[in-house]
Design an enzyme around this catalytic site. Structure first.
Site, PDB file in Angstrom:
ATOM      1  N   TYR A   6       0.831  -1.205   0.000  1.00  0.00           N
ATOM      2  CA  TYR A   6       0.000   0.000   0.000  1.00  0.00           C
ATOM      3  C   TYR A   6       0.866   1.255   0.000  1.00  0.00           C
ATOM      4  CZ  TYR A   6       0.969   0.822   4.976  1.00  0.00           C
ATOM      5  OH  TYR A   6       1.590   1.087   6.171  1.00  0.00           O
ATOM      6  N   CYS A   7       0.224   2.376  -0.342  1.00  0.00           N
ATOM      7  CA  CYS A   7       0.871   3.684  -0.271  1.00  0.00           C
ATOM      8  C   CYS A   7      -0.173   4.689   0.219  1.00  0.00           C
ATOM      9  CB  CYS A   7       1.452   4.087  -1.627  1.00  0.00           C
ATOM     10  SG  CYS A   7       0.209   4.337  -2.905  1.00  0.00           S
ATOM     11  N   ARG A   8      -0.072   5.927  -0.179  1.00  0.00           N
ATOM     12  CA  ARG A   8      -1.022   6.939   0.277  1.00  0.00           C
ATOM     13  C   ARG A   8      -2.380   6.767  -0.388  1.00  0.00           C
ATOM     14  NH1 ARG A   8      -2.767  11.912  -1.537  1.00  0.00           N
ATOM     15  NH2 ARG A   8      -3.403  13.408   0.089  1.00  0.00           N
TER      16      ARG A   8
END
Length: 351
Positions: free
Chosen positions: A86-88
């Site tokens: 995941y990221c932002r």
């Protein structure tokens, strides 16, 4: 034209070279259920600053925007494990998932990223230490916090277990005052990167049981002494065995002489954890059996070379291996050397 567009998308990590997406997407609910599986590795590909502001507990952080992302990921992530990434917002993690999939990884990307995760009311943490979560035979949770070098914090069934705590090592400072008092505190030997009187004092409460070797108990002025071969039933479902830890290489034996220092095997509700201490690949490792999780040191001249580490891992055969106490040793080749051995190699910040 279609082929050109497909290739451009592949470069972005959204599709594979044949035009097919080469990773899965999951919504928050599916991603949460996936990460409850202890065999799944959670990867945060944001910057270190973003990670420090708040991340999903148990995630390791490798910035996909930094040079060498794929090489760093290959060194830290076993290729036979599913990677939940995941990221932002989901864009950088899609890019990372595509790159890793090309390398043979099975990846699942969180749609909407940590923004969607937070909007759904899911928890985040600001604890910057890497955390690995396991389940015991009866389903109890065991969490390993990678503090530094040989210092490990273990949470188990509401109890706090500390291994070789030190307040400061190099430029890194561990804030033990912000952590709960230890229920059980283990020290392997007297060297300053393992035995720190002040750290022990900070962590000691009314009910703390301090377990160590004879030399450290004498230096601290108290402690329950265990010698190599001693066994102790600490509490219901919690047993410990002190095992040998020493140097065998000519010219190095003075660092850790045979018979002085301890390694420990902790058995928590059937989960067996081998904390080797400062040692080389000694013959006694052949008697270390049925290990679920092993912490093996790697930094000659004080402990093992990478070749010795690999040999020790093949001898002990843990399900999961954490190389630790490794300083500046290059561990990047260890996962590939143990590929196919049934050992999940996890490299954390135990420099």
């Amino acid at each position: 034209m279609k082929k050109i567009i497909t290739c451009l998308l592949a470069i972005l990590g959204i599709t594979s070279a044949c035009g097919q997406q080469n990773y899965e997407n999951a919504d928050v609910k599916g991603f949460s259920e996936l990460t409850e599986n202890p065999g799944v590795i959670l990867l945060d590909v944001r910057t270190a600053a973003e990670f420090a502001e708040g991340h999903i507990e148990g995630a390791i952080n490798i910035d996909q925007g930094q040079p060498g992302f794929v090489e760093k990921a290959k060194a830290a992530l076993p290729v036979d494990k599913k990677i939940a990434v995941y990221c932002r917002s989901g864009r950088r993690s899609a890019n990372a998932a595509g790159k890793l999939a090309v390398e043979g990884y099975q990846c699942v990307n969180l749609k909407g990223g940590i923004l969607a995760w937070k909007e759904a009311g899911m928890p985040v943490t600001t604890d910057t230490y890497e955390v690995d979560v396991f389940k015991t035979k009866s389903g109890k949770t065991v969490k390993f916090h990678a503090l530094v070098h040989a210092s490990i914090r273990i949470e188990y069934d509401g109890q706090e277990i500390e291994i070789d705590p030190v307040l400061k090592l190099g430029s890194k400072v561990i804030d033990y005052a912000a952590m709960p008092k230890a229920d059980y505190l283990f020290v392997t030997h007297e060297h300053g990167d393992h035995f720190d009187k002040e750290a022990i004092k900070v962590l000691t409460g009314e009910k703390t049981l301090f377990i160590t070797n004879k030399r450290c108990a004498e230096m601290f002025g108290s402690g329950r002494v265990m010698a190599n071969g001693d066994k102790m039933q600490i509490a219901e479902g919690f047993a410990v065995e002190a095992v040998p830890a020493y140097n065998t290489t000519e010219g190095h034996r003075q660092f850790h002489p045979q018979g002085r220092d301890n390694g420990y095997i902790l058995t928590l509700d059937g989960l067996r954890i081998y904390i080797a201490g400062d040692t080389e690949d000694i013959p006694e490792m052949a008697s270390v059996k049925d290990i679920d999780i092993a912490f093996l040191p790697c930094n000659q001249p004080y402990t093992m070379t990478t070749d010795q580490l690999v040999k020790a891992a093949r001898t002990v055969k843990p399900k999961v291996l954490f190389p630790y106490h490794y300083g500046q040793t290059d561990l990047s080749g260890v996962p590939s050397q143990l590929q196919g051995e049934g050992i999940d190699v996890r490299i954390r910040h135990y420099e």
